[in-house]
Design a protein around this motif. Structure first.
Motif, PDB file in Angstrom:
ATOM      1  N   UNK A 150       0.844  -1.192   0.000  1.00  0.00           N
ATOM      2  CA  UNK A 150       0.000   0.000   0.000  1.00  0.00           C
ATOM      3  C   UNK A 150       0.885   1.250   0.000  1.00  0.00           C
ATOM      4  N   UNK A 151       0.484   2.235  -0.766  1.00  0.00           N
ATOM      5  CA  UNK A 151       1.133   3.553  -0.752  1.00  0.00           C
ATOM      6  C   UNK A 151       0.142   4.540  -0.142  1.00  0.00           C
ATOM      7  N   UNK A 152       0.560   5.198   0.927  1.00  0.00           N
ATOM      8  CA  UNK A 152      -0.289   6.194   1.569  1.00  0.00           C
ATOM      9  C   UNK A 152       0.371   7.567   1.425  1.00  0.00           C
ATOM     10  N   UNK A 153      -0.340   8.473   0.794  1.00  0.00           N
ATOM     11  CA  UNK A 153       0.134   9.843   0.602  1.00  0.00           C
ATOM     12  C   UNK A 153      -0.532  10.754   1.628  1.00  0.00           C
ATOM     13  N   UNK A 154       0.079  11.888   1.881  1.00  0.00           N
ATOM     14  CA  UNK A 154      -0.485  12.831   2.855  1.00  0.00           C
ATOM     15  C   UNK A 154      -0.740  14.168   2.173  1.00  0.00           C
ATOM     16  N   UNK A 155      -2.012  14.509   2.067  1.00  0.00           N
ATOM     17  CA  UNK A 155      -2.412  15.803   1.531  1.00  0.00           C
ATOM     18  C   UNK A 155      -2.779  16.700   2.715  1.00  0.00           C
ATOM     19  N   UNK A 156      -3.796  17.493   2.592  1.00  0.00           N
ATOM     20  CA  UNK A 156      -4.237  18.390   3.663  1.00  0.00           C
ATOM     21  C   UNK A 156      -5.591  18.958   3.266  1.00  0.00           C
ATOM     22  N   UNK A 157      -6.369  19.393   4.260  1.00  0.00           N
ATOM     23  CA  UNK A 157      -7.620  20.064   3.907  1.00  0.00           C
ATOM     24  C   UNK A 157      -7.343  21.393   3.212  1.00  0.00           C
TER      25      UNK A 157
END
Length: 264
Positions: A150-157
């Motif tokens: 699994x690849x988990x990316x981190x964005x933001x509101x």
């Protein structure tokens, strides 16, 4: 996917959301490669988890050669332990408020804009592309289902509710949001899922410098709970994403229902 006995690479792993993710994955039986620029904090994480289950790799994600060095070392480590890579959590990120034109009539410094994009966007893509050959060549897919990781990316509101002064930061996090689906489609044939988490206001170093007035304003527009998120709550969602095979190709807002106001 099964976490126990697999190695997970977490950038920005020495502090904040990344650190909480390292601790949570290790507690669940995983091995963690802690990537960060802060050697002192990274060493603390490894000391807490134990040298057998965790290793620190000093990395500047804005520099390709720095990522390449860590990637090679991670490959050696996983071969030594026999714990193949199981996933990537790209949590390294920076943000610095600056309006497109300030009160003195001066335009945004493109150097600062480029730096934020280099870390948050280029660094995320570069980290993934350099580690993916290891992930796509995993020899023991989970439970014979063909899932390799699994690849988990981190964005933001901020990708959705960008505030004044967030031109660069919102642009970088919007890019992460937008690349989620094409990355999912690229990696699906390899048995790799992609999910992006878009946190709201969390109690981390990035939000720790906010003034008292800004915090009070944010609390007024929070739905429930009326507080900043805790890093362990982010890590808990990471754990759920890793374990839930149907989570793929999506962006999850983790924000308690807040919608950021146009002004603070």
């Amino acid at each position: 996917m099964r976490i126990e006995g697999r190695t997970f690479v977490i950038s920005g792993g020495a502090s904040g959301l990344g650190r909480a993710t390292c601790l949570t994955i290790a507690k669940a039986g995983g091995y963690v490669a802690v990537l960060d620029f802060d050697e002192s904090l990274g060493t603390e994480v490894v000391s807490e988890l134990g040298h057998e289950k965790a290793r620190f790799f000093k990395v500047d994600v804005s520099r390709t050669e720095s990522i390449a060095s860590a990637t090679a070392s991670i490959q050696v480590w996983t071969k030594d332990t026999g714990k193949e890579i199981g996933g990537i959590v790209a949590a390294a990120g920076i943000g610095k408020p600056a309006k497109i034109i300030n009160s003195k009539g001066e335009p945004l410094d493109l150097g600062e804009f480029d730096h934020i994009m280099a870390v948050n966007v280029r660094g995320t893509v570069d980290l993934c592309r350099q580690l993916l050959p290891q992930l796509t060549s995993v020899t023991r897919p989970i439970a014979n289902k063909g899932e390799r990781g699994v690849v988990i990316l981190v964005s933001s509101i901020a990708a959705f509710d960008g505030q004044p002064g967030q031109v660069a930061y919102s642009a970088s996090k919007g890019a992460i949001t937008s690349l989620t689906l094409p990355l999912t489609r690229d990696l699906a044939p390899h048995g790799i899922r992609v999910v992006t988490i878009a946190p709201g206001v969390f109690a981390t170093g990035m939000t720790g410098n906010m003034g008292h007035r800004a915090i009070e304003t944010l609390q007024k527009v929070m739905m429930w709970p009326k507080r900043a998120g805790r890093p362990e709550e982010f890590a808990s969602l990471v754990l759920e994403v890793l374990g839930n095979e149907m989570m793929n190709g999506t962006v999850i807002r983790l924000d308690g229902g807040i919608r950021m106001p146009s002004k603070i």
